[in-house]
Design a protein around this motif. Structure first.
Motif, mmCIF file in Angstrom:
data_model
loop_
_atom_site.group_PDB
_atom_site.id
_atom_site.type_symbol
_atom_site.label_atom_id
_atom_site.label_comp_id
_atom_site.label_asym_id
_atom_site.label_seq_id
_atom_site.Cartn_x
_atom_site.Cartn_y
_atom_site.Cartn_z
ATOM 1 N N VAL A 348 0.907 -1.022 0.044
ATOM 2 C CA VAL A 348 0.023 -0.098 -0.119
ATOM 3 C C VAL A 348 1.107 1.271 0.049
ATOM 4 C CG1 VAL A 348 -1.989 1.182 1.110
ATOM 5 C CG2 VAL A 348 -1.408 -1.320 1.332
ATOM 6 N N VAL A 349 0.579 2.213 -0.894
ATOM 7 C CA VAL A 349 1.578 3.643 -0.924
ATOM 8 C C VAL A 349 0.576 4.523 -0.418
ATOM 9 C CG1 VAL A 349 0.509 4.030 -3.320
ATOM 10 C CG2 VAL A 349 2.749 5.004 -2.344
ATOM 11 N N SER A 350 1.242 5.238 0.551
ATOM 12 C CA SER A 350 0.679 6.448 1.175
ATOM 13 C C SER A 350 1.588 7.485 1.286
ATOM 14 C CB SER A 350 -0.029 6.141 2.330
ATOM 15 O OG SER A 350 1.023 5.622 3.271
ATOM 16 N N ASP A 351 0.865 9.000 1.069
ATOM 17 C CA ASP A 351 1.637 10.127 1.268
ATOM 18 C C ASP A 351 1.729 10.538 2.842
ATOM 19 O OD1 ASP A 351 2.755 12.747 1.220
ATOM 20 O OD2 ASP A 351 1.565 13.152 -0.614
ATOM 21 N N CYS A 352 2.886 10.688 3.570
ATOM 22 C CA CYS A 352 2.890 10.833 4.817
ATOM 23 C C CYS A 352 3.599 12.170 5.056
ATOM 24 C CB CYS A 352 3.555 10.027 5.517
ATOM 25 S SG CYS A 352 2.863 8.374 5.611
ATOM 26 N N GLY A 353 3.138 13.381 4.073
ATOM 27 C CA GLY A 353 4.002 14.691 4.306
ATOM 28 C C GLY A 353 5.011 14.750 3.508
ATOM 29 N N GLU A 354 6.191 14.616 4.316
ATOM 30 C CA GLU A 354 7.693 14.875 3.664
ATOM 31 C C GLU A 354 8.169 13.436 3.015
ATOM 32 O OE1 GLU A 354 10.152 16.761 6.299
ATOM 33 O OE2 GLU A 354 9.197 18.507 6.269
ATOM 34 N N GLU A 355 7.261 12.554 3.270
ATOM 35 C CA GLU A 355 7.730 10.984 3.005
ATOM 36 C C GLU A 355 6.612 10.133 2.116
ATOM 37 O OE1 GLU A 355 11.823 11.021 4.333
ATOM 38 O OE2 GLU A 355 10.477 9.412 3.187
ATOM 39 N N THR A 356 7.165 9.538 1.214
ATOM 40 C CA THR A 356 6.065 8.692 0.588
ATOM 41 C C THR A 356 6.544 7.244 1.200
ATOM 42 O OG1 THR A 356 6.109 9.731 -1.558
ATOM 43 C CG2 THR A 356 5.501 7.388 -1.589
ATOM 44 N N VAL A 357 5.366 6.491 1.765
ATOM 45 C CA VAL A 357 5.643 5.077 2.433
ATOM 46 C C VAL A 357 4.704 4.218 1.705
ATOM 47 C CG1 VAL A 357 4.982 4.201 4.548
ATOM 48 C CG2 VAL A 357 5.813 6.426 4.683
ATOM 49 N N VAL A 358 5.672 3.155 1.349
ATOM 50 C CA VAL A 358 5.129 2.059 1.252
ATOM 51 C C VAL A 358 4.945 0.852 2.189
ATOM 52 C CG1 VAL A 358 5.063 -0.193 -0.694
ATOM 53 C CG2 VAL A 358 5.705 2.122 -1.177
ATOM 54 N N THR A 359 4.002 0.209 2.647
ATOM 55 C CA THR A 359 3.539 -0.515 3.697
ATOM 56 C C THR A 359 3.291 -1.963 3.251
ATOM 57 O OG1 THR A 359 2.917 1.075 4.891
ATOM 58 C CG2 THR A 359 2.681 -1.084 5.908
ATOM 59 N N GLY A 360 3.785 -3.049 3.564
ATOM 60 C CA GLY A 360 3.540 -4.373 3.384
ATOM 61 C C GLY A 360 2.576 -5.223 4.264
ATOM 62 N N LEU A 361 1.233 -5.452 4.058
ATOM 63 C CA LEU A 361 0.446 -5.994 4.933
ATOM 64 C C LEU A 361 0.307 -7.433 4.710
ATOM 65 C CD1 LEU A 361 -2.238 -3.214 4.753
ATOM 66 C CD2 LEU A 361 -0.120 -3.323 6.283
ATOM 67 N N ASP A 362 0.233 -8.048 5.725
ATOM 68 C CA ASP A 362 -0.379 -9.587 5.770
ATOM 69 C C ASP A 362 -1.815 -9.514 5.409
ATOM 70 O OD1 ASP A 362 -0.963 -12.072 6.298
ATOM 71 O OD2 ASP A 362 0.291 -12.336 7.991
ATOM 72 N N PRO A 363 -1.994 -10.274 4.110
ATOM 73 C CA PRO A 363 -3.471 -10.268 3.724
ATOM 74 C C PRO A 363 -4.357 -11.122 4.560
ATOM 75 C CG PRO A 363 -1.749 -12.056 2.415
ATOM 76 C CD PRO A 363 -1.037 -10.982 3.404
ATOM 77 N N ALA A 364 -3.802 -12.146 5.503
ATOM 78 C CA ALA A 364 -4.544 -12.713 6.358
ATOM 79 C C ALA A 364 -5.163 -11.709 7.511
ATOM 80 C CB ALA A 364 -3.702 -14.008 6.993
ATOM 81 N N ASP A 365 -4.510 -10.888 8.056
ATOM 82 C CA ASP A 365 -5.116 -10.104 9.121
ATOM 83 C C ASP A 365 -4.781 -8.710 8.955
ATOM 84 O OD1 ASP A 365 -2.211 -10.337 9.636
ATOM 85 O OD2 ASP A 365 -2.604 -11.460 11.495
ATOM 86 N N GLY A 366 -4.138 -8.316 7.933
ATOM 87 C CA GLY A 366 -3.758 -6.794 7.765
ATOM 88 C C GLY A 366 -2.690 -6.499 8.666
ATOM 89 N N ALA A 367 -1.898 -7.115 9.295
ATOM 90 C CA ALA A 367 -0.731 -6.700 10.057
ATOM 91 C C ALA A 367 0.411 -6.176 9.250
ATOM 92 C CB ALA A 367 -0.240 -7.948 10.891
ATOM 93 N N GLU A 368 1.158 -5.236 9.767
ATOM 94 C CA GLU A 368 2.228 -4.740 8.969
ATOM 95 C C GLU A 368 3.296 -5.644 8.974
ATOM 96 O OE1 GLU A 368 5.184 -0.843 9.752
ATOM 97 O OE2 GLU A 368 3.031 -0.423 9.497
#
Length: 534
Positions: A348-368
């Motif tokens: 998942v890509v998101s804009d966090c102000g001064e940083e662009t962050v890509v987060t990998g989530l577990d498809p089973a429970d959504g955990a990072e």
């Protein structure tokens, strides 16, 4: 059995079934004609009048003595009223037959249409019987009414069962397909060729592990990626399959059906299948998963506020998990899809102000599982690699060097950068016979034949681990074309050519080259031929 009571039993059951069906069909996109609605209102009014006359007949019969002519006159009144109601009900019954035929003709029978149409026919039949044989209140009515109710219930059960089973023609696989996910590192020969049974072009092709999935006109066929043999199929004759999405590991497949050619408008159907075996996991009216992508444990989607959602395939309303966007971050809703479903994670890509962050989530429970901070803000999007082993993060904005674009390849398991290809517009493309693999860990080239513009319909390309694969249309006929697959190892000046023929419908189209377990699946749209290279 009491004389004359079979008709009231059939009419009663028919009216109940038609009323229930009328309620169930309300969500359907096809409304009843105005004349039919007016006819229903008139029929209900006359039916109420008939009920009053039957009640009056019962009272007169109970009070009658000797040569009293009251019951005879009341029976005549009931017969005349029944004829009047039947006169209105019979045309409605004809419309009911039409509705049942139409709902079956489209390949997606609706329970509401089945109950409504069959109920109208039963009600009309019961009224005709009442007009012929008026109920005798001197006899016990329960046996006749019970027989009428049972007869209609049996017919409804049979037609409903037919609606649930006859439109489906399915074969499930014996045992599960290979679970290997390692794609072919290179190819050297034509292994198999498969053709759509009715010769119509394949609508869509995808791979999941060792299975190649082909959407045909009325369903989907699953082929073994190594041999091309059919493993299973799910088809609904007369219906039209409109698309599918499949989880990378083949655990879940969502297949949708829509309005068939020449059929009336329908709300469609969504079938959740096990992509390894073809077994049906769930079936839903409409398309409740239109904005989701299948993963190993849930159907992945995103809400308007950026919350990632894992939905239950068996229950569209149930969320298996939810993960709100991080505080201080937001999801760019201008993106068609701010996430990518990979082999083991959802990126998942998101804009966090001064940083662009890509987060990998577990498809089973959504955990990072991991997080990658891109180093800069601006417009950002992510694209999965062809083998789903990596994801490309492309950022653009005034803070980026060079052309204002930064490309980073991230490993899907760890989120670590494989290589930084900033400033290269063709980092993942094709240019002058040279290409860079999607997730090869650095730029590599291969001297493939110069095919000119990579967007030309005659050419398709796919970077593999050990080689570059370019498919080229070398000759075309009226109904077929000659294709040559050029396979050139990385760093080499020449390689292997694999020629084969494919059906062709029309003059132009596009290639789809898909890396699968131990093979590469080649498809061309529009063509009825699917090819496997190993």
């Amino acid at each position: 059995m009491g004389k004359g009571w079979l008709g009231p039993g059939i009419a009663l059951a028919g009216v109940g079934a038609a009323g229930w069906g009328y309620f169930l069909r309300r969500p359907l996109p096809v409304e009843l004609p105005v004349l039919i609605n007016l006819g229903l209102v008139l029929a209900l009014g006359l039916l109420a009048w008939l009920v009053i006359d039957v009640v009056r007949l019962a009272r007169v019969t109970a009070r009658a003595e000797g040569d009293d002519l009251g019951p005879a006159e009341a029976r005549v009144t009931v017969r005349v009223r029944a004829v009047a109601v039947a006169f209105v009900a019979v045309p409605l019954a004809v419309h009911g037959v039409v509705r049942v035929r139409q709902t079956f003709a489209g390949g997606l029978p609706e329970q509401g249409e089945i109950l409504f149409g069959t109920g109208l026919v039963a009600a009309a039949a019961g009224l005709v019987l009442i007009a012929g044989v008026v109920p005798d209140f001197a006899a016990k009515p329960f046996a006749g009414i019970g027989a009428g109710l049972a007869a209609v219930a049996a017919v409804l059960a049979a037609v409903s069962f037919a609606g649930a089973t006859l439109p489906v023609e399915a074969v499930t696989a014996v045992g599960s397909a290979r679970t290997e996910t390692a794609v072919a590192a290179s190819v050297s020969r034509l292994a198999w060729r498969w053709r759509v049974p009715d010769g119509t072009p394949a609508g869509q092709v995808a791979v999941a592990g060792g299975t190649a999935l082909v959407r045909i006109g009325d369903g989907v066929v699953a082929l073994d990626s190594r041999t091309g043999r059919e493993r299973w199929h799910y088809r609904r004759p007369a219906a039209r399959a409109t698309g599918f999405e499949v989880a990378p590991d083949g655990s879940v497949m969502v297949l949708t059906f829509g309005q068939a050619m020449g059929a009336e408008k329908t709300r469609g159907r969504t079938v959740v299948l096990d992509a390894r075996t073809g077994e049906v996991r769930a079936e839903h009216a409409g398309q409740p998963f239109a904005d989701t992508d299948p993963a190993s444990h849930a159907l992945i989607g995103v809400s308007r506020d950026g919350t990632m959602i894992g939905r239950d395939p068996a229950d569209p309303a149930r969320h298996v998990w939810e993960r709100p966007v991080r505080k201080g971050c937001h999801v760019d809703r201008r993106l068609a899809k701010p996430y990518a479903v990979l082999r083991d994670v959802v990126a998942v890509v998101s804009d966090c102000g001064e940083e662009t962050v890509v987060t990998g989530l577990d498809p089973a429970d959504g955990a990072e599982l991991w997080r990658h901070e891109g180093g800069g803000s601006g417009s950002a999007e992510i694209t999965p690699s062809s083998d789903l082993s990596a994801v490309r993060l492309r950022m653009s904005g005034p803070e980026m060097d060079g052309a204002g674009v930064k490309d980073v390849l991230l490993d899907q398991r760890t989120g670590k950068a494989i290589n930084d290809v900033t400033g290269s517009e063709t980092a993942l493309g094709y240019e002058g016979g040279h290409a860079r693999p999607y997730a090869g860990g650095g730029a590599r080239t291969a001297s493939t034949p110069d095919q000119g513009d990579p967007s030309d319909w005659r050419t398709g390309w796919l970077p593999l681990k050990d080689s570059m694969l370019v498919a080229e249309v070398t000759a075309t006929g009226t109904t077929s074309m000659r294709v040559t697959a050029h396979v050139v190892p990385w760093g080499a000046a020449s390689g292997t050519d694999i020629p084969f023929d494919m059906d062709l419908e029309g003059r132009e189209g596009r290639f789809t080259l898909l890396p699968a377990a131990g093979a590469v699946v080649v498809a061309f749209s529009p063509s009825a031929t699917i090819v496997g290279l190993t």
